[in-house]
Write a protein that holds these residues in place. Structure first.
Motif, PDB file in Angstrom:
ATOM      1  N   LEU A 283       0.743  -1.337  -0.073  1.00 12.35           N
ATOM      2  CA  LEU A 283       0.172  -0.040   0.001  1.00 12.35           C
ATOM      3  C   LEU A 283       1.016   1.261   0.065  1.00 12.35           C
ATOM      4  N   ALA A 284       1.979   1.181   0.879  1.00 16.73           N
ATOM      5  CA  ALA A 284       2.801   2.471   0.837  1.00 16.73           C
ATOM      6  C   ALA A 284       3.541   2.615  -0.603  1.00 16.73           C
ATOM      7  N   TRP A 285       3.696   1.507  -1.114  1.00 12.14           N
ATOM      8  CA  TRP A 285       4.585   1.484  -2.509  1.00 12.14           C
ATOM      9  C   TRP A 285       3.765   2.033  -3.620  1.00 12.14           C
ATOM     10  N   LEU A 286       2.237   1.836  -3.503  1.00 19.54           N
ATOM     11  CA  LEU A 286       1.421   2.130  -4.596  1.00 19.54           C
ATOM     12  C   LEU A 286       1.289   3.883  -4.371  1.00 19.54           C
ATOM     13  N   MET A 287       1.049   4.198  -3.108  1.00 15.49           N
ATOM     14  CA  MET A 287       0.839   5.672  -2.715  1.00 15.49           C
ATOM     15  C   MET A 287       2.149   6.487  -2.967  1.00 15.49           C
ATOM     16  N   GLU A 288       3.469   5.891  -3.023  1.00 18.64           N
ATOM     17  CA  GLU A 288       4.664   6.479  -3.191  1.00 18.64           C
ATOM     18  C   GLU A 288       4.569   6.663  -4.751  1.00 18.64           C
ATOM     19  N   SER A 289       4.020   5.729  -5.664  1.00 15.53           N
ATOM     20  CA  SER A 289       4.246   5.884  -6.902  1.00 15.53           C
ATOM     21  C   SER A 289       3.802   7.162  -7.725  1.00 15.53           C
ATOM     22  N   ASP A 290       2.624   7.760  -7.063  1.00 15.31           N
ATOM     23  CA  ASP A 290       2.282   9.090  -7.582  1.00 15.31           C
ATOM     24  C   ASP A 290       1.154   9.564  -6.699  1.00 15.31           C
ATOM     25  N   PRO A 291       1.157  10.891  -6.583  1.00 14.53           N
ATOM     26  CA  PRO A 291       0.303  11.622  -5.594  1.00 14.53           C
ATOM     27  C   PRO A 291      -1.140  11.366  -6.234  1.00 14.53           C
ATOM     28  N   LEU A 292      -1.355  11.068  -7.459  1.00 14.76           N
ATOM     29  CA  LEU A 292      -2.623  10.711  -7.857  1.00 14.76           C
ATOM     30  C   LEU A 292      -3.259   9.530  -7.373  1.00 14.76           C
ATOM     31  N   VAL A 293      -2.559   8.587  -6.837  1.00 16.95           N
ATOM     32  CA  VAL A 293      -2.849   7.348  -6.429  1.00 16.95           C
ATOM     33  C   VAL A 293      -3.730   7.285  -4.919  1.00 16.95           C
ATOM     34  N   LEU A 294      -5.060   6.785  -4.974  1.00 14.70           N
ATOM     35  CA  LEU A 294      -5.521   6.452  -3.778  1.00 14.70           C
ATOM     36  C   LEU A 294      -6.058   4.925  -3.530  1.00 14.70           C
ATOM     37  N   LYS A 313       2.047   5.350   7.678  1.00 11.79           N
ATOM     38  CA  LYS A 313       3.153   5.911   8.561  1.00 11.79           C
ATOM     39  C   LYS A 313       4.525   5.716   7.614  1.00 11.79           C
ATOM     40  N   LEU A 314       4.546   4.726   6.648  1.00 13.46           N
ATOM     41  CA  LEU A 314       5.638   4.269   5.900  1.00 13.46           C
ATOM     42  C   LEU A 314       6.270   5.239   5.038  1.00 13.46           C
ATOM     43  N   ASN A 315       7.382   5.135   4.756  1.00 12.43           N
ATOM     44  CA  ASN A 315       8.132   5.878   3.488  1.00 12.43           C
ATOM     45  C   ASN A 315       8.818   4.725   2.657  1.00 12.43           C
ATOM     46  N   ILE A 316       8.739   4.963   1.461  1.00 11.00           N
ATOM     47  CA  ILE A 316       9.386   3.900   0.389  1.00 11.00           C
ATOM     48  C   ILE A 316      10.720   4.799  -0.239  1.00 11.00           C
ATOM     49  N   THR A 317      11.702   4.344   0.157  1.00  8.81           N
ATOM     50  CA  THR A 317      12.920   4.831  -0.570  1.00  8.81           C
ATOM     51  C   THR A 317      13.095   4.733  -1.924  1.00  8.81           C
ATOM     52  N   LYS A 318      13.888   5.432  -2.600  1.00 13.37           N
ATOM     53  CA  LYS A 318      14.209   4.988  -3.953  1.00 13.37           C
ATOM     54  C   LYS A 318      14.973   3.707  -4.206  1.00 13.37           C
ATOM     55  N   GLU A 319      15.603   3.096  -3.162  1.00 15.46           N
ATOM     56  CA  GLU A 319      16.201   1.635  -3.323  1.00 15.46           C
ATOM     57  C   GLU A 319      15.189   0.925  -3.286  1.00 15.46           C
ATOM     58  N   GLU A 320      14.102   0.921  -2.306  1.00 22.59           N
ATOM     59  CA  GLU A 320      13.236   0.078  -1.885  1.00 22.59           C
ATOM     60  C   GLU A 320      12.222  -0.112  -3.184  1.00 22.59           C
ATOM     61  N   ASP A 321      11.673   1.223  -3.760  1.00 26.75           N
ATOM     62  CA  ASP A 321      11.136   1.215  -5.064  1.00 26.75           C
ATOM     63  C   ASP A 321      11.739   0.260  -6.103  1.00 26.75           C
TER      64      ASP A 321
END
Length: 364
Positions: A283-294, A313-321
């Motif tokens: 879920l965090a990865w999806l939201m990180e992919s673009d601000p348009l995504v809900l 509460k999670l942040n996805i780093t560039k490396e994790e993405d």
């Protein structure tokens, strides 16, 4: 990469303690992750008693999660929400409520079809308003587009409902990038609801994400956890009860199920290192992919709901993405997301307006 905290609009709306995200370029700020109500009423086995379902909705509401998604085809979903609103005066005004029309089941034959006829749209909107016990719908979707009717006609009627105050914002579901572009020439489409997850990446691959970016259209990601598959808690097709839709979905068949566990287990290993669940990671990865995504994950269990909300509460780093995308690219997903009979209603291109000679051609 932009973090969730940067991407999410922090101007929290009245009544919620959750972070919010704007619904496309013209929409309001709504809770950044929605709640899919379908499973409370349909397609995942026998529904629980009303009091248990009310308790789930109470929990969701009290958490500050105020973006709720339903549809007229989800059995008694709209009725259930209508009864819950009646039990909770004042709650309806705080909920950003989405529902849908177009999926029709003949009550006599059980045959399924897609209906976008103008009179049907008007009729179903009024019926949904009645069932929900409200005089407006915040976000009204065309659940599936009829290939034989130009999208311009469908959206023109939806715009009529918007102008009449019955609908505030307009949405489409499972349409192609071309269909979306054509629709937006008639009226701005605020959201496109699509299946979007590590198991369903067509949104990115078919040009739809790019079209949404250009047009300022939100992407509401349904089944963001692969219908529960990506949580890692389902380990066998035998885990489903009788009547569960997943027993008919090729991706969950006995032939394909264990092949698809490879991606599930890879994501779980990444999540374990990060100290979260695989569902939260997804879920965090999806939201990180673009601000348009809900995303709008659904569940019938408050424990699972709370786990899902932990993704905020999670942040996805560039490396994790990069690692997640490498895992997705390297995994062969076996089996389609819907049975073959449903495939023609996905990523729909509708007939061009200048090639249409049907009964509603004069509407546009």
């Amino acid at each position: 990469m932009e973090t969730i905290k940067q991407a999410v609009n922090q101007l929290v709306g009245e009544g919620t303690t959750q972070p919010t995200r704007k619904l496309g370029k013209n929409g309001p700020a709504i809770t950044a992750m929605g709640y899919g109500c379908m499973g409370l009423s349909a397609f995942y086995g026998k529904p629980k008693p009303d009091e248990e379902r009310y308790a789930v909705l109470d929990h969701v509401y009290n958490s500050g999660e105020l973006f709720w998604d339903s549809a007229d085809m989800y059995m008694d979903s709209e009725d259930l929400l209508g009864r819950w609103f009646k039990r909770n005066p004042g709650a309806r005004e705080k909920i950003f409520l989405a529902t849908k029309f177009a999926n029709y089941v003949d009550p006599n034959t059980g045959k399924r079809s897609v209906r976008n006829e103008p009179d049907y749209i008007r009729q179903q909107c009024d019926k949904s308003l009645q069932r929900l016990g409200t005089n407006y719908i915040d976000l009204y979707y065309c659940h599936r587009a009829d290939k034989e009717q130009p999208i311009e006609i469908t959206v023109k009627v939806m715009k009529e409902l918007q102008d009449a105050g019955k609908v505030k914002y307009l949405g489409l579901s499972e349409v192609s990038a071309d269909t979306l572009r054509r629709a937006c020439k008639i009226a701005h489409i605020d959201a496109v609801q699509m299946e979007y997850s590590p198991f369903a990446m067509e949104v990115e691959q078919e040009g739809l994400l790019q079209a949404c970016r250009e047009l300022g259209v939100a992407i509401v990601a349904y089944s963001p956890l692969g219908r529960g598959f990506l949580t890692g808690s389902i380990r066998s097709p035998d885990d489903f009860e009788e009547g569960d839709f997943r027993t008919f979905a090729p991706r969950f068949s006995k032939e394909n199920f264990h092949k698809n566990l490879e991606l599930v287990d890879t994501l779980k290993a990444i999540a374990d290192r990060k100290g979260c669940t695989s569902g939260q990671l997804t879920l965090a990865w999806l939201m990180e992919s673009d601000p348009l995504v809900l995303p709008i994950p659904g569940t019938t269990r408050t424990k699972n709901f709370d786990e899902n909300m932990g993704a905020l509460k999670l942040n996805i780093t560039k490396e994790e993405d990069a690692e997640i995308r490498k895992a997705i690219a390297g995994a062969e997903v076996h089996g389609t997301r819907y049975p073959e009979a449903f495939a023609s209603a996905l990523f729909v291109d509708t007939v061009p307006l200048d090639q249409y000679n049907g009964p509603h051609k004069n509407l546009v």
